[in-house]
Design a protein around this motif. Structure first.
Motif, PDB file in Angstrom:
ATOM      1  N   PRO A  56       0.831  -1.217   0.000  1.00 37.76           N
ATOM      2  CA  PRO A  56       0.000   0.000   0.000  1.00 37.76           C
ATOM      3  C   PRO A  56       0.863   1.263   0.000  1.00 37.76           C
ATOM      4  N   GLY A  57       0.497   2.186  -0.902  1.00 35.28           N
ATOM      5  CA  GLY A  57       1.194   3.465  -0.995  1.00 35.28           C
ATOM      6  C   GLY A  57       2.537   3.403  -1.694  1.00 35.28           C
ATOM      7  N   LYS A  58       2.977   2.206  -2.155  1.00 33.02           N
ATOM      8  CA  LYS A  58       4.292   2.066  -2.776  1.00 33.02           C
ATOM      9  C   LYS A  58       4.237   2.050  -4.307  1.00 33.02           C
ATOM     10  N   ALA A  59       3.022   1.989  -4.875  1.00 39.65           N
ATOM     11  CA  ALA A  59       2.903   1.907  -6.331  1.00 39.65           C
ATOM     12  C   ALA A  59       3.198   3.265  -6.952  1.00 39.65           C
ATOM     13  N   ASP A  60       4.262   3.343  -7.719  1.00 41.51           N
ATOM     14  CA  ASP A  60       4.685   4.602  -8.337  1.00 41.51           C
ATOM     15  C   ASP A  60       4.088   4.695  -9.737  1.00 41.51           C
ATOM     16  N   PRO A  61       3.223   5.681 -10.010  1.00 36.88           N
ATOM     17  CA  PRO A  61       2.608   5.789 -11.342  1.00 36.88           C
ATOM     18  C   PRO A  61       3.611   6.077 -12.453  1.00 36.88           C
ATOM     19  N   TYR A  62       4.789   6.601 -12.086  1.00 39.57           N
ATOM     20  CA  TYR A  62       5.792   6.865 -13.116  1.00 39.57           C
ATOM     21  C   TYR A  62       6.462   5.577 -13.593  1.00 39.57           C
ATOM     22  N   GLN A  63       6.172   4.460 -12.922  1.00 36.86           N
ATOM     23  CA  GLN A  63       6.628   3.154 -13.389  1.00 36.86           C
ATOM     24  C   GLN A  63       5.602   2.478 -14.302  1.00 36.86           C
ATOM     25  N   MET A  64       4.528   3.209 -14.623  1.00 39.24           N
ATOM     26  CA  MET A  64       3.432   2.645 -15.431  1.00 39.24           C
ATOM     27  C   MET A  64       3.276   3.426 -16.728  1.00 39.24           C
ATOM     28  N   GLN A  65       4.364   3.779 -17.356  1.00 40.19           N
ATOM     29  CA  GLN A  65       4.300   4.621 -18.549  1.00 40.19           C
ATOM     30  C   GLN A  65       3.571   3.928 -19.696  1.00 40.19           C
ATOM     31  N   ILE A  66       3.786   2.649 -19.866  1.00 39.03           N
ATOM     32  CA  ILE A  66       3.125   1.937 -20.978  1.00 39.03           C
ATOM     33  C   ILE A  66       1.625   1.873 -20.741  1.00 39.03           C
ATOM     34  N   LEU A  67       1.225   1.634 -19.481  1.00 38.49           N
ATOM     35  CA  LEU A  67      -0.202   1.573 -19.176  1.00 38.49           C
ATOM     36  C   LEU A  67      -0.873   2.928 -19.360  1.00 38.49           C
ATOM     37  N   SER A  68      -0.258   3.986 -18.865  1.00 35.57           N
ATOM     38  CA  SER A  68      -0.872   5.310 -19.016  1.00 35.57           C
ATOM     39  C   SER A  68      -0.965   5.717 -20.483  1.00 35.57           C
ATOM     40  N   SER A  69       0.013   5.315 -21.296  1.00 36.38           N
ATOM     41  CA  SER A  69      -0.068   5.605 -22.733  1.00 36.38           C
ATOM     42  C   SER A  69      -1.215   4.838 -23.370  1.00 36.38           C
ATOM     43  N   GLU A  97     -14.208 -11.146  -4.353  1.00 37.54           N
ATOM     44  CA  GLU A  97     -13.684 -10.801  -5.660  1.00 37.54           C
ATOM     45  C   GLU A  97     -13.238  -9.348  -5.710  1.00 37.54           C
ATOM     46  N   GLY A  98     -13.848  -8.498  -4.868  1.00 35.86           N
ATOM     47  CA  GLY A  98     -13.489  -7.096  -4.891  1.00 35.86           C
ATOM     48  C   GLY A  98     -12.052  -6.838  -4.504  1.00 35.86           C
ATOM     49  N   HIS A  99     -11.478  -7.781  -3.724  1.00 34.96           N
ATOM     50  CA  HIS A  99     -10.090  -7.597  -3.306  1.00 34.96           C
ATOM     51  C   HIS A  99      -9.128  -7.677  -4.486  1.00 34.96           C
ATOM     52  N   GLN A 100      -9.435  -8.549  -5.459  1.00 38.47           N
ATOM     53  CA  GLN A 100      -8.544  -8.744  -6.587  1.00 38.47           C
ATOM     54  C   GLN A 100      -8.999  -8.022  -7.841  1.00 38.47           C
ATOM     55  N   HIS A 101     -10.287  -7.786  -7.993  1.00 36.25           N
ATOM     56  CA  HIS A 101     -10.808  -7.231  -9.242  1.00 36.25           C
ATOM     57  C   HIS A 101     -11.542  -5.905  -9.031  1.00 36.25           C
ATOM     58  N   GLY A 102     -11.288  -5.223  -7.925  1.00 32.76           N
ATOM     59  CA  GLY A 102     -11.940  -3.953  -7.688  1.00 32.76           C
ATOM     60  C   GLY A 102     -11.093  -2.796  -8.174  1.00 32.76           C
ATOM     61  N   VAL A 103     -11.372  -1.606  -7.611  1.00 31.26           N
ATOM     62  CA  VAL A 103     -10.657  -0.382  -7.988  1.00 31.26           C
ATOM     63  C   VAL A 103      -9.881   0.094  -6.779  1.00 31.26           C
ATOM     64  N   THR A 104      -8.619   0.389  -6.964  1.00 35.94           N
ATOM     65  CA  THR A 104      -7.763   0.896  -5.898  1.00 35.94           C
ATOM     66  C   THR A 104      -7.218   2.260  -6.308  1.00 35.94           C
ATOM     67  N   VAL A 105      -6.464   2.861  -5.411  1.00 36.89           N
ATOM     68  CA  VAL A 105      -5.934   4.198  -5.660  1.00 36.89           C
ATOM     69  C   VAL A 105      -5.003   4.199  -6.873  1.00 36.89           C
ATOM     70  N   SER A 106      -4.259   3.129  -7.101  1.00 35.37           N
ATOM     71  CA  SER A 106      -3.342   3.094  -8.238  1.00 35.37           C
ATOM     72  C   SER A 106      -4.095   3.046  -9.563  1.00 35.37           C
ATOM     73  N   CYS A 107      -5.298   2.449  -9.569  1.00 37.95           N
ATOM     74  CA  CYS A 107      -6.094   2.424 -10.807  1.00 37.95           C
ATOM     75  C   CYS A 107      -6.514   3.839 -11.198  1.00 37.95           C
ATOM     76  N   ILE A 108      -6.940   4.620 -10.214  1.00 41.42           N
ATOM     77  CA  ILE A 108      -7.345   6.003 -10.510  1.00 41.42           C
ATOM     78  C   ILE A 108      -6.124   6.845 -10.864  1.00 41.42           C
ATOM     79  N   ASN A 109      -4.996   6.607 -10.187  1.00 41.41           N
ATOM     80  CA  ASN A 109      -3.780   7.347 -10.523  1.00 41.41           C
ATOM     81  C   ASN A 109      -3.353   7.085 -11.971  1.00 41.41           C
ATOM     82  N   ALA A 110      -3.525   5.846 -12.425  1.00 39.90           N
ATOM     83  CA  ALA A 110      -3.187   5.531 -13.813  1.00 39.90           C
ATOM     84  C   ALA A 110      -4.077   6.309 -14.773  1.00 39.90           C
ATOM     85  N   MET A 111      -5.353   6.474 -14.432  1.00 40.43           N
ATOM     86  CA  MET A 111      -6.256   7.256 -15.285  1.00 40.43           C
ATOM     87  C   MET A 111      -5.870   8.737 -15.270  1.00 40.43           C
ATOM     88  N   ILE A 112      -5.448   9.265 -14.127  1.00 35.83           N
ATOM     89  CA  ILE A 112      -5.007  10.663 -14.059  1.00 35.83           C
ATOM     90  C   ILE A 112      -3.771  10.868 -14.937  1.00 35.83           C
TER      91      ILE A 112
END
Length: 629
Positions: free
Chosen positions: A467-480, A526-541
């Motif tokens: 938690p809190g360790k996912a860096d969105p700058y490591q997700m460049q391919i996904l954000s593109s 199922e929500g634990h594995q297939h829900g929405v977390t803060v990193s999912c919204i950060n990727a959209m931002i």
């Protein structure tokens, strides 16, 4: 009772007689064709009269296995014939050589060959020369070769002639000379001609002679020239396989990879290896007891390779060990092109695969360097896994497998998917000990495949365990991928961002759908594995920022409250980055206040953005304040 004091031979010759004046004759019979299958035969006879004649003289001979001739080879041995009426049998000279046997010729006659055999080191003078030349070679190769050539050319002094006699070489003497010459020249033709000339002169070319030749040719990168010379007898599969092993082990010792590859490509004993696997209807491999009985029951035979070529199983095990060591050495030196040729040759001619440990090293190294042999090595390890071998991946290998497979053009996309799924399966169950780079690797892999749903699944697991360790700058391919921007189109082309709005809306709808599905799954479901977390919204931002959609970035940020998720420092940092790009410096400073009010800690990227904004507005006090952070 006298044996401990006098010794075995002296006791037999001095006492133990049956009858007055009888002299025992002690004989060590040489093993020859037709003889009984034992290494030594001891016969104790008796003479008659006051002395033993030449016919009844004792013959004490040092037996070497395989020795066939009992004829003296020089005048010195012939001169040690039996005594005439001296009362005891002749024992031979001080070096253990036997006297001339009856009927072997006149006193002083040489053997028919004129030289020592493969196992007989010759006369007293020959052995004296051999002893001296062996001593000299430890100090000087040049002096060794010079002494031999002077002896052969008759250029010895009178004292040396008396000491060594006329030139009469043996295999052992020639081997010492050959060893010295091999260190004095790099001309393979010269050394090969020396051996060929010696063979024509009657010198026995022993296995040691060929070993010296093999070592020299490997050092000088001329192993192919040796095989083309015809000195190595390749008509016998057993001999060919034996010298192939010697050449390969020499290549490993000197780390001559190219010479070893030449051996594999041109001299690999294909028939022997295919006979090992039962190719062409070869009989099954016998057990050692059966092979011993089939060989005559003398207790010396070992299990042989099917096909009747006489190659022992021990040699095949030695070949397997050398083959795997050669692959590991090539891996250590990074000889990828050589490895590709070697594996192609082994796949065509060698039915037995590489060892499991070697395949593991091949997978690890090829994954680390991203080489195209990764595909082939994975096929090998999967075959072992089907046979029941347990394959465990460390985190480093797992990450390099995922990261370097996704961009490897030599691997088909279906195979890439199989590799990623196999690695991810090996990492299960993921936990807090699973490092984030494993998640980032899977995230990039699914992003390249365009599977947004699996990308969100990986992000959900990443937030759950780190938690809190996912860096969105490591997700460049996904954000593109989420932005919908056409990055192949130039920046000044308006078509670059034409599809961004529609793609962003579609992906945001997918995010809302996942949120509803996660709420229905409940906590721990199922929500634990297939829900929405803060990193999912950060990727959209981050995707909105790449699409140049500042308004949609703030709308996406507002969805944190609607979805009941608290933003983290990365969420504010992404908005600050977008505002800086759009020259909204006041909004950047406003986001920094939000970070402080939320009691979140700045990241290095956050402070970097604040310093850039302060420099843009040319506020020295703000610059110093942010630098103090």
């Amino acid at each position: 009772a006298q044996v401990p004091k006098m010794g075995f031979a002296a006791a037999l010759l001095a006492g133990a007689t049956a009858g007055a004046g009888a002299t025992p004759a002690l004989t060590f019979a040489a093993r020859s064709a037709g003889a009984v299958p034992c290494s030594r035969a001891l016969a104790l006879g008796s003479g008659s009269g006051h002395g033993a004649s030449a016919g009844g003289a004792g013959l004490l001979r040092r037996q070497t296995r395989g020795f066939a001739s009992a004829t003296p080879t020089s005048e010195e041995e012939g001169g040690a014939a039996a005594g005439k009426g001296e009362g005891e049998g002749a024992i031979g000279d001080a070096s253990g050589n036997a006297p001339e046997a009856p009927g072997a010729g006149k006193k002083g006659a040489a053997s028919p060959a004129g030289t020592a055999t493969a196992f007989d080191q010759g006369s007293v003078k020959q052995r004296k020369f051999l002893k001296d030349i062996n001593r000299i070679i430890n100090h000087s190769y040049d002096a060794t070769a010079t002494l031999y050539e002077r002896w052969k050319g008759g250029e010895m002094s009178a004292k040396e002639k008396d000491m060594y006699g006329p030139f009469n070489q043996s295999t052992a003497i020639f081997n010492v000379y050959l060893r010295a010459k091999s260190h004095l020249t790099k001309d393979a033709s010269q050394i090969i001609e020396l051996v060929r000339a010696a063979k024509e002169e009657g010198v026995f070319i022993s296995a040691k002679t060929l070993s010296i030749l093999i070592g020299f040719c490997v050092r000088t990168n001329r192993i192919g020239k040796l095989y083309s010379s015809g000195l190595i007898d390749d008509t016998s599969e057993r001999n060919a396989f034996e010298y192939f092993l010697r050449g390969l082990s020499t290549c490993l010792f000197h780390k001559k990879l190219r010479q070893g590859l030449d051996l594999f490509e041109k001299q690999l004993p294909v028939k022997t290896l295919q006979g090992q696997a039962g190719v062409g209807g070869a009989p099954s491999l016998k057990e050692p007891e059966e092979a011993t009985a089939a060989a005559g029951g003398d207790g010396e035979a070992a299990a042989l390779v099917p096909g009747g070529n006489g190659v022992r199983e021990e040699k095949l095990r030695q070949y397997e060990a050398l083959k795997n060591q050669f692959v590991l050495l090539a891996l250590e030196r990074g000889a990828w092109g050589l490895l590709q040729k070697l594996l192609r040759t082994l796949n065509e001619h060698d039915p037995k695969p590489l060892a499991f440990e070697t395949v593991c090293q091949l997978v690890s190294k090829s994954a680390y360097y991203g080489h195209f042999l990764l595909n082939q090595s994975l096929q090998m390890i999967w075959k072992y896994e089907k046979e029941g071998k347990v394959v465990n991946l460390d985190y480093g290998t797992a990450h390099t497998l995922i990261a370097n497979t996704s961009g490897n053009r030599s691997i088909h996309k279906d195979k890439k998917k199989a590799i990623a799924e196999w690695v991810w399966e090996k990492m299960q169950p993921v936990s807090s000990t699973t490092p984030p780079p494993i998640f980032y690797g899977m995230l990039n892999f699914h992003s390249q495949g365009g599977d947004i749903g699996k990308c969100f699944d990986v992000l959900a697991q990443l937030d759950a365990h780190h938690p809190g360790k996912a860096d969105p700058y490591q997700m460049q391919i996904l954000s593109s991928l989420l932005s919908g921007a056409k990055f192949s189109v130039p920046h000044d082309n308006p078509d670059r961002y034409t599809d961004c709005v529609a793609v962003l809306d579609r992906n945001f709808d997918e995010l809302l759908r996942r949120s509803e599905a996660g709420a229905e799954g409940g906590e721990g479901g199922e929500g634990h594995q297939h829900g929405v977390t803060v990193s999912c919204i950060n990727a959209m931002i981050a995707a909105c920022g790449k699409a140049k959609e500042l308004g949609r970035a703030f709308e996406t940020f507002e969805s944190f409250g609607e979805l009941g998720i608290a933003p983290n420092v990365h969420s504010y940092t992404l908005l600050m980055d977008i505002c800086l790009t759009n020259r909204r410096y006041d909004a950047v400073f406003k986001m920094s206040e939000e970070i402080e009010n939320s009691k979140l800690e700045y990241t290095p990227r956050s402070i970097e953005i604040l310093i850039h904004a302060a420099m843009r507005v040319r506020d020295v006090y703000l610059i110093n304040e942010f630098l103090a952070l």
